[in-house]
Design an enzyme around this catalytic site. Structure first.
Site, PDB file in Angstrom:
ATOM      1  N   ARG A  27       0.813  -1.213   0.000  1.00 29.28           N
ATOM      2  CA  ARG A  27       0.000   0.000   0.000  1.00 29.28           C
ATOM      3  C   ARG A  27       0.846   1.262   0.000  1.00 29.28           C
ATOM      4  O   ARG A  27       0.311   2.360  -0.152  1.00 29.28           O
ATOM      5  CB  ARG A  27      -0.919   0.024   1.229  1.00 29.28           C
ATOM      6  CG  ARG A  27      -1.861  -1.177   1.334  1.00 29.28           C
ATOM      7  CD  ARG A  27      -2.691  -1.094   2.606  1.00 29.28           C
ATOM      8  NE  ARG A  27      -3.456   0.137   2.603  1.00 29.28           N
ATOM      9  CZ  ARG A  27      -4.652   0.252   1.999  1.00 29.28           C
ATOM     10  NH1 ARG A  27      -5.158  -0.790   1.371  1.00 29.28           N
ATOM     11  NH2 ARG A  27      -5.299   1.383   2.010  1.00 29.28           N
ATOM     12  N   TRP A  73       2.655   6.101   1.895  1.00 32.17           N
ATOM     13  CA  TRP A  73       2.732   6.515   0.494  1.00 32.17           C
ATOM     14  C   TRP A  73       2.558   8.025   0.539  1.00 32.17           C
ATOM     15  O   TRP A  73       1.494   8.531   0.877  1.00 32.17           O
ATOM     16  CB  TRP A  73       1.609   5.879  -0.326  1.00 32.17           C
ATOM     17  CG  TRP A  73       1.835   6.023  -1.790  1.00 32.17           C
ATOM     18  CD1 TRP A  73       2.545   5.190  -2.602  1.00 32.17           C
ATOM     19  CD2 TRP A  73       1.358   7.069  -2.659  1.00 32.17           C
ATOM     20  NE1 TRP A  73       2.534   5.661  -3.893  1.00 32.17           N
ATOM     21  CE2 TRP A  73       1.823   6.804  -3.957  1.00 32.17           C
ATOM     22  CE3 TRP A  73       0.576   8.213  -2.457  1.00 32.17           C
ATOM     23  CZ2 TRP A  73       1.539   7.630  -5.049  1.00 32.17           C
ATOM     24  CZ3 TRP A  73       0.301   9.044  -3.535  1.00 32.17           C
ATOM     25  CH2 TRP A  73       0.784   8.745  -4.812  1.00 32.17           C
ATOM     26  N   ASN A  99      -4.090   7.420   7.329  1.00 28.33           N
ATOM     27  CA  ASN A  99      -4.120   7.056   5.902  1.00 28.33           C
ATOM     28  C   ASN A  99      -5.217   7.902   5.268  1.00 28.33           C
ATOM     29  O   ASN A  99      -6.383   7.792   5.647  1.00 28.33           O
ATOM     30  CB  ASN A  99      -4.431   5.571   5.724  1.00 28.33           C
ATOM     31  CG  ASN A  99      -4.676   5.241   4.244  1.00 28.33           C
ATOM     32  OD1 ASN A  99      -4.205   5.955   3.362  1.00 28.33           O
ATOM     33  ND2 ASN A  99      -5.452   4.203   3.992  1.00 28.33           N
ATOM     34  N   GLU A 484      -3.314  -2.589 -21.721  1.00 28.27           N
ATOM     35  CA  GLU A 484      -2.948  -3.261 -20.460  1.00 28.27           C
ATOM     36  C   GLU A 484      -1.499  -3.736 -20.490  1.00 28.27           C
ATOM     37  O   GLU A 484      -0.755  -3.586 -19.519  1.00 28.27           O
ATOM     38  CB  GLU A 484      -3.907  -4.432 -20.184  1.00 28.27           C
ATOM     39  CG  GLU A 484      -3.609  -5.237 -18.935  1.00 28.27           C
ATOM     40  CD  GLU A 484      -3.595  -4.444 -17.640  1.00 28.27           C
ATOM     41  OE1 GLU A 484      -3.102  -4.979 -16.639  1.00 28.27           O
ATOM     42  OE2 GLU A 484      -4.013  -3.265 -17.640  1.00 28.27           O
ATOM     43  N   LYS A 488       1.420  -2.577 -17.874  1.00 31.30           N
ATOM     44  CA  LYS A 488       2.219  -3.526 -17.071  1.00 31.30           C
ATOM     45  C   LYS A 488       3.711  -3.229 -17.222  1.00 31.30           C
ATOM     46  O   LYS A 488       4.458  -3.184 -16.265  1.00 31.30           O
ATOM     47  CB  LYS A 488       1.915  -4.978 -17.463  1.00 31.30           C
ATOM     48  CG  LYS A 488       0.528  -5.444 -17.031  1.00 31.30           C
ATOM     49  CD  LYS A 488       0.400  -5.738 -15.561  1.00 31.30           C
ATOM     50  CE  LYS A 488      -0.228  -4.653 -14.737  1.00 31.30           C
ATOM     51  NZ  LYS A 488      -1.585  -4.306 -14.862  1.00 31.30           N
ATOM     52  N   HIS A 507      -1.861   7.681 -38.147  1.00 30.43           N
ATOM     53  CA  HIS A 507      -2.294   9.064 -37.890  1.00 30.43           C
ATOM     54  C   HIS A 507      -1.308   9.781 -36.970  1.00 30.43           C
ATOM     55  O   HIS A 507      -1.652  10.767 -36.325  1.00 30.43           O
ATOM     56  CB  HIS A 507      -3.705   9.063 -37.279  1.00 30.43           C
ATOM     57  CG  HIS A 507      -4.698   8.346 -38.131  1.00 30.43           C
ATOM     58  ND1 HIS A 507      -5.123   8.817 -39.354  1.00 30.43           N
ATOM     59  CD2 HIS A 507      -5.304   7.136 -37.954  1.00 30.43           C
ATOM     60  CE1 HIS A 507      -5.967   7.950 -39.891  1.00 30.43           C
ATOM     61  NE2 HIS A 507      -6.095   6.929 -39.068  1.00 30.43           N
TER      62      HIS A 507
HETATM   63  C1  AGP Z   1      -2.684  -1.834 -12.091  1.00 23.78           C
HETATM   64  O1  AGP Z   1      -1.679  -2.761 -12.176  1.00 23.78           O
HETATM   65  C2  AGP Z   1      -2.501  -0.845 -11.053  1.00 23.78           C
HETATM   66  N1  AGP Z   1      -2.329  -1.440  -9.797  1.00 23.78           N
HETATM   67  C3  AGP Z   1      -3.554   0.251 -11.029  1.00 23.78           C
HETATM   68  O2  AGP Z   1      -3.631   0.838 -12.287  1.00 23.78           O
HETATM   69  C4  AGP Z   1      -4.947  -0.213 -10.613  1.00 23.78           C
HETATM   70  O3  AGP Z   1      -5.519  -0.972 -11.625  1.00 23.78           O
HETATM   71  C5  AGP Z   1      -5.815   1.015 -10.355  1.00 23.78           C
HETATM   72  O4  AGP Z   1      -5.234   1.748  -9.319  1.00 23.78           O
HETATM   73  C6  AGP Z   1      -7.244   0.628 -10.005  1.00 23.78           C
HETATM   74  O5  AGP Z   1      -7.259  -0.090  -8.826  1.00 23.78           O
HETATM   75  P1  AGP Z   1      -8.577  -0.883  -8.393  1.00 23.78           P
HETATM   76  O6  AGP Z   1      -8.867  -1.906  -9.429  1.00 23.78           O
HETATM   77  O7  AGP Z   1      -8.214  -1.459  -7.070  1.00 23.78           O
HETATM   78  O8  AGP Z   1      -9.673   0.136  -8.273  1.00 23.78           O
END
Ligand code: AGP
Length: 611
Positions: A27, A73, A99, A484, A488, A507
């Site tokens: 987190r 974070w 948090n 996607e 990644k 384009h």
């Molecule tokens: C994807 O690998 C990331 N961890 C991030 O983009 C994630 O998909 C996004 O923060 C959405 O999270 P959620 O599906 O928990 O809402």
């Protein structure tokens, strides 16, 4: 989106807290800290990961039966020792971890400075802490009362945990907008951002709701609202095994979770899909089928990888159900003042179920009378509890920050939802319907086949790991898969990568193509295939390195590609669950070969609980 842990009981608090913080490190990992109560308050905190704090505290007297811990974070104030949590109040008697984000902290800070307060950090958290202490002193009231008064003046999101040197057994916690779980033990209580810090000690948990306060002692848990009214805790039983949050012999959670996909897709289909009988059982859809069938449109709201799953669903729902679909970035939707009519169907997709932008976006749509259907992985999460109905993806805990198994599970759920609506609306014929149920049923085994490419993909990773940029291209159902794949690679290897609809190349982006640019085509056999083959030729003509995910037996694409990753044949509607897997593995191996922390990539966190 920090991780918070708390413990009060008869056991040693420090080891429980440190272990819990390690489980929550996905987190946020900018800094770490713990506060213990043992004949006074002791606070230890440091920039960096949990292990670095642990090493720094070797040899210290850390005995205590109560404590709180935080992994950060950074939002307000750069990662540093002085901005690390826990923060201590001006009197030195109170310690707090937080948090979330306090949006009106500047105004509160200026008021406190006028009252002579001095601040050691740049954080909104230290401001809230001293604001609470100021109320406690000026009103000569209890800490609990001061917290209630203060939180009525706070704007923003928070989970706070506080301990007081004058009250050596009690943790006071409060929640609004960020997740808080309390674990109930015998003569002890555990607190966490999710259940992972307490899973090995108890399966009895309480999910705390917004605007609730918890007064937690070793043998007592009192829940109240900000109006000081008591609330009966709703105790739920966790149905997760410890093994699910361990690496199980894999080097990284990401690799474990990629390899879990045959099982997680199967678990997602189990008890719902019966390809022989031709039935799909999903109470959340079945009980609201009228709303879906009469919807003038479906709005999908999500972020990141979940948004990509929504984009695949747009293609599937429009084709099978003939209902117009709009796919919205939650962060844009929530501020755009969108046109939402009562009865509109909103599908909110989220792995964590805690993503702040998605949560607020659906609150906004709910206010306008929309029906909210949540597709969530984390059981008991905020989006699951605020949706009118929904479906869990049953992919189990996902620890790696990069979503992998939950993406394919989201696709499985979305495909079943679409098929159920199409069947009810009779917008699909029986033959196609039964064929797609069979295709879904066969997907776990086909993914198992794809995973056998791991060794080959590792060698491709060696070949392409030093590329400065990547392009990912796809058409139709494979366009979101290209997005996607690019995400990644960006997340895991920090290489710049862009996903594009293949036909968009000419384009503009085709100007980027030269012999140093790997262009990854997601080109499994489908109704767009001929077109994507000509796009391959366009790239080839400009000496781009063509790396393709293709269907077995597709000799044409083999001849046009420098390297291929071959997946079993599948209907174009389920193919994204296959074609994404090689891209997950490619990103993983490139990240590992570049020495990146693939489970905890820089600057990222698993669930984004702040704006
Ligand atoms: C994807 O690998 C990331 N961890 C991030 O983009 C994630 O998909 C996004 O923060 C959405 O999270 P959620 O599906 O928990 O809402």
């Amino acid at each position: 989106m920090c991780g918070i842990v708390g413990y009060t009981g008869s056991k040693e608090a420090y080891p429980i807290i440190i272990k819990g913080l390690k489980r929550l490190e996905y987190r946020g990992y900018d800094s770490t800290g713990v506060a213990l109560l043992n004949h006074g308050l002791k606070v230890y905190k440091k920039k960096g990961k949990v292990a670095e704090l642990e090493d720094a505290l070797v040899g210290q007297d850390l005995h205590a039966n109560i404590g709180i811990g935080h992994t950060r974070w950074a939002t307000h104030g750069e990662p540093s020792d002085r901005n690390a949590h826990p923060h201590t109040s001006s009197s030195g008697k109170l310690a707090m971890i937080h948090n979330g984000i306090i949006e009106n902290y500047t105004k509160l800070k200026n008021e406190l400075i006028k009252n002579g307060y001095f601040f050691h950090s740049d954080t909104d958290t230290e401001v809230l802490l001293n604001f609470i202490e100021d109320i406690k002193i000026n009103n000569n009231c209890s800490l609990e009362e001061a917290i209630r008064v203060a939180l009525k003046r706070v704007v923003g999101a928070y989970v706070i945990l506080m301990i007081d040197a004058d009250d050596p057994e009690t943790i006071i916690a409060a929640r609004k907008g960020s997740p808080l779980v309390i674990g109930i033990g015998k003569g002890e209580h555990f607190l966490g951002s999710d259940a992972s810090p307490m899973l090995e000690y108890t399966k009895e948990v309480v999910y705390v709701n917004d605007y609730e306060l918890a007064i937690v002692k070793p043998g007592e848990l009192i829940l109240k609202n900000l109006g000081n009214e008591k609330i009966t805790p709703f105790v739920q039983k966790l149905d997760i095994e410890l093994a699910a949050i361990e690496k199980g012999g894999y080097d990284h959670f990401m690799l474990k979770e990629i390899n879990e996909q045959p099982d997680t897709i199967f678990d997602c289909l189990r008890g719902r899909l019966d390809a022989d009988k031709g039935t799909i059982t999903m109470a959340g859809v079945g009980n609201n089928i009228e709303k879906f069938c009469t919807a003038s449109r479906i709005i999908i709201i999500a972020c990141g990888t979940s948004w990509h799953a929504g984009l695949v669903a747009e293609y599937i729902i429009e084709e099978l159900c003939r209902i117009p679909v709009e796919v919205e970035y939650a962060s844009e939707f929530r501020y755009r003042n969108p046109v939402v009519h009562p009865g509109d169907v909103i599908v909110a997709i989220s792995q964590s179920g805690e993503t702040a932008d998605t949560l607020v976006a659906i609150e906004k749509a709910k206010e306008k009378g929309a029906f909210i259907f949540g597709i969530v992985n984390v059981v008991g999460s905020s989006i699951a509890r605020t949706s009118h109905a929904g479906a869990y993806t049953h992919a189990g805990p996902e620890i790696g920050v990069a979503s992998t198994k939950t993406f394919t599970a989201q696709l499985a759920v979305l495909t079943m939802v679409a098929l159920k609506i199409a069947k009810e609306k009779a917008t699909i014929n029986e033959e196609r319907y039964m064929h797609l149920l069979k295709e879904l049923h066969d997907t776990p085994d086909k993914v198992r086949e794809v995973l056998k490419l791991s060794g080959h993909i590792k060698s491709l990773a060696k070949k392409y790991k030093d590329a400065r940029d990547f392009l990912y291209l796809g058409r139709g159902y494979n366009f979101p898969v290209a997005l996607e794949g690019a995400l990644k690679l960006k997340e895991i290897s920090y290489i710049h990568a862009e996903g594009y609809p293949a036909a968009e190349m000419k384009h503009g982006p085709i100007a980027l193509v030269d012999e140093s640019l790997p262009v990854v085509f997601v080109a499994t056999k489908d109704s767009y295939h001929e077109k994507v083959v000509s796009n391959m030729q366009e790239i080839k003509a400009r000496k781009g390195k063509v790396v393709s995910v293709i269907t077995e037996g597709d000799e044409m694409s083999v001849s046009l590609s420098n390297d291929v990753m071959i997946v079993p044949a599948a209907d174009e509607i389920v193919a994204p669950m296959l074609s994404v897997v090689p891209l997950q593995l490619l990103a993983y191996y490139i990240g590992v070969l570049k020495g990146c922390d693939v489970d905890k990539p820089r600057n990222l966190a698993k669930s984004v609980t702040v704006e």
